[in-house]
Write a protein that holds these residues in place. Sequence first.
Motif, short mmCIF file in Angstrom:
data_model
loop_
_atom_site.label_atom_id
_atom_site.label_comp_id
_atom_site.label_asym_id
_atom_site.label_seq_id
_atom_site.Cartn_x
_atom_site.Cartn_y
_atom_site.Cartn_z
N VAL A 124 0.84 -1.20 0.00
CA VAL A 124 0.00 0.00 0.00
C VAL A 124 0.88 1.25 0.00
N TYR B 167 -0.09 0.81 -4.20
CA TYR B 167 -1.17 -0.10 -4.59
C TYR B 167 -2.35 0.08 -3.64
N SER B 168 -3.55 -0.22 -4.13
CA SER B 168 -4.72 -0.14 -3.27
C SER B 168 -4.68 -1.27 -2.26
#
Length: 200
Positions: free
Chosen positions: A161, A165-166
């Motif tokens: 994260v 990135y989600s």
Amino acid sequence: MYEYLRGTVASAAPTEVVLDVGGVGYRLTVPVSTYEAVRAAAQQGGAYTLLTHLAVRENEWRLFGFATAAERRLFEALVEVKGIGPVMALHILSASPPAEIVRAIREGDSRFLHRVRGVGRKTAERVIVELREKADRLLPEGPRETSASLPAADDATRALVSLGYSAQVARRAVERAEQEAGGERLPVEMLIKRALQHVK
């Protein structure tokens, strides 16, 4: 300005460590490999030393910390490459151990570097062109071994994260990496490396 800091670990996260040095808390941005070493040391207690690099910008002074000279040497070489700043250099270091990054540079493996989020094809090729002749000097002491650790899915997810990135994508990638490991306990660094193979 700062060669190293030695103190007790006040807190540690996959991309950030706070060292208490004589009652003053120093916040250092670190690669995942350094976090692994710091976390292991924190569990044992006592003082810990991090090598440092101070990045100075117009509106920000930022300390980066490294568990080994090889990590810092590679970081400082990367930030000298046009188009790569400290944050991207840290992303590269967090994606794979220094020995594998140096191998990719030495062998001209631009695809290996291109897998790192934010590193385009041209940037990966530029890293190889500018650092290939220096590769043998970047890791003279050889690869640093990482010790086994407790299950680290949460830490690996947070690290992904922090790399952009989600949470959902990071969690799924880590889960797939754990499934492929077949129940084997992987250190955070290795888990992140395998998870990154599932996000592109």
